[in-house]
Structure formats: C-alpha cells, structure tokens
Design a protein around this motif. Structure first.
Motif, mmCIF file in Angstrom:
data_model
loop_
_atom_site.group_PDB
_atom_site.id
_atom_site.type_symbol
_atom_site.label_atom_id
_atom_site.label_comp_id
_atom_site.label_asym_id
_atom_site.label_seq_id
_atom_site.Cartn_x
_atom_site.Cartn_y
_atom_site.Cartn_z
ATOM 1 N N GLU A 48 0.060 30.297 -75.436
ATOM 2 C CA GLU A 48 -0.602 30.881 -74.267
ATOM 3 C C GLU A 48 -0.518 32.402 -74.288
ATOM 4 O O GLU A 48 -1.316 33.080 -73.665
ATOM 5 N N GLN A 49 0.476 32.941 -74.999
ATOM 6 C CA GLN A 49 0.742 34.379 -75.009
ATOM 7 C C GLN A 49 1.043 34.807 -76.444
ATOM 8 O O GLN A 49 1.720 34.092 -77.185
ATOM 9 N N PHE A 50 0.544 35.960 -76.823
ATOM 10 C CA PHE A 50 0.754 36.487 -78.174
ATOM 11 C C PHE A 50 1.351 37.881 -78.081
ATOM 12 O O PHE A 50 0.880 38.712 -77.310
ATOM 13 N N ASP A 51 2.381 38.124 -78.899
ATOM 14 C CA ASP A 51 3.057 39.420 -78.895
ATOM 15 C C ASP A 51 2.411 40.432 -79.831
ATOM 16 O O ASP A 51 2.714 41.615 -79.755
ATOM 17 N N GLY A 52 1.551 39.977 -80.729
ATOM 18 C CA GLY A 52 0.903 40.892 -81.652
ATOM 19 C C GLY A 52 -0.135 40.191 -82.500
ATOM 20 O O GLY A 52 -0.251 38.964 -82.476
ATOM 21 N N PRO A 53 -0.900 40.974 -83.255
ATOM 22 C CA PRO A 53 -1.980 40.394 -84.051
ATOM 23 C C PRO A 53 -1.501 39.404 -85.119
ATOM 24 O O PRO A 53 -2.216 38.464 -85.449
ATOM 25 N N ASN A 54 -0.293 39.601 -85.642
ATOM 26 C CA ASN A 54 0.212 38.658 -86.649
ATOM 27 C C ASN A 54 0.409 37.272 -86.063
ATOM 28 O O ASN A 54 0.141 36.266 -86.719
ATOM 29 N N GLU A 55 0.871 37.220 -84.814
ATOM 30 C CA GLU A 55 1.033 35.920 -84.151
ATOM 31 C C GLU A 55 -0.318 35.235 -83.954
ATOM 32 O O GLU A 55 -0.436 34.028 -84.121
ATOM 33 N N VAL A 56 -1.315 36.010 -83.572
ATOM 34 C CA VAL A 56 -2.653 35.443 -83.370
ATOM 35 C C VAL A 56 -3.182 34.907 -84.692
ATOM 36 O O VAL A 56 -3.679 33.785 -84.766
ATOM 37 N N GLN A 57 -3.059 35.697 -85.736
ATOM 38 C CA GLN A 57 -3.563 35.284 -87.046
ATOM 39 C C GLN A 57 -2.882 33.993 -87.496
ATOM 40 O O GLN A 57 -3.531 33.073 -87.975
ATOM 41 N N LYS A 58 -1.582 33.929 -87.321
ATOM 42 C CA LYS A 58 -0.848 32.736 -87.727
ATOM 43 C C LYS A 58 -1.334 31.506 -86.927
ATOM 44 O O LYS A 58 -1.555 30.442 -87.496
ATOM 45 N N ALA A 59 -1.510 31.666 -85.623
ATOM 46 C CA ALA A 59 -1.949 30.551 -84.789
ATOM 47 C C ALA A 59 -3.347 30.091 -85.157
ATOM 48 O O ALA A 59 -3.631 28.892 -85.190
ATOM 49 N N VAL A 60 -4.238 31.025 -85.457
ATOM 50 C CA VAL A 60 -5.622 30.680 -85.775
ATOM 51 C C VAL A 60 -5.742 30.045 -87.155
ATOM 52 O O VAL A 60 -6.382 29.018 -87.336
ATOM 53 N N PHE A 61 -5.100 30.649 -88.154
ATOM 54 C CA PHE A 61 -5.301 30.198 -89.523
ATOM 55 C C PHE A 61 -4.353 29.086 -89.945
ATOM 56 O O PHE A 61 -4.662 28.357 -90.888
ATOM 57 N N ASP A 62 -3.228 28.909 -89.272
ATOM 58 C CA ASP A 62 -2.342 27.797 -89.605
ATOM 59 C C ASP A 62 -2.875 26.470 -89.094
ATOM 60 O O ASP A 62 -2.418 25.420 -89.508
ATOM 61 N N ASN A 63 -3.845 26.515 -88.185
ATOM 62 C CA ASN A 63 -4.428 25.285 -87.647
ATOM 63 C C ASN A 63 -5.604 24.780 -88.462
ATOM 64 O O ASN A 63 -6.211 23.784 -88.115
ATOM 65 N N GLU A 64 -5.969 25.463 -89.518
ATOM 66 C CA GLU A 64 -7.134 25.063 -90.309
ATOM 67 C C GLU A 64 -6.822 23.856 -91.158
ATOM 68 O O GLU A 64 -5.757 23.621 -91.608
#
Length: 64
Positions: A48-64
């Motif tokens: 629900e909350q992201f501390d930085g762009p690396n967290e967002v990238q990990k969440a988006v691309f690890d779900n592929e």
C-alpha cells in the motif's frame, strides 16, 4: 506495450515524492501518460505504501 521495462516505470513515476501510497503512484503514472498495462501492474502491486522507486520496481516486476 507488451514488455514493460524499468525505464518505462521510471518515466511513469517521474516527479514522485516518497514515501508514496500506491494510489498516488497510480494517479501519477496516469498523469504522466503511462500505458494501461503499467497502470494495471501498479494497481496490483502488493504494498500500500512505497519508500522509494526501488521498492516500486521490485513490487511491479517481481509479480511478472
């Protein structure tokens, strides 16, 4: 866009202030012209909350 890249994600989230909520990032991506596939991936990101762009990238691309 068939394949998303980290660069696409960076462009979509240009101007983001962290920490940021998922909803804020989805809104920002839409206003930055992100395609529907990327917006959908952000919407489905696990956090629900992201501390930085690396967290967002990990969440988006690890779900592929």
């Amino acid at each position: 866009m068939a394949d998303l890249s980290p660069i696409d994600l960076q462009k979509a989230l240009k101007g983001a202030d962290y920490p940021a909520s998922r909803d804020d990032l989805v809104s920002l991506a839409r206003s930055n012209g992100a395609d529907d596939t990327l917006v959908e991936k952000l919407t489905q990101a696990g956090s629900e909350q992201f501390d930085g762009p690396n967290e967002v990238q990990k969440a988006v691309f690890d779900n592929e």
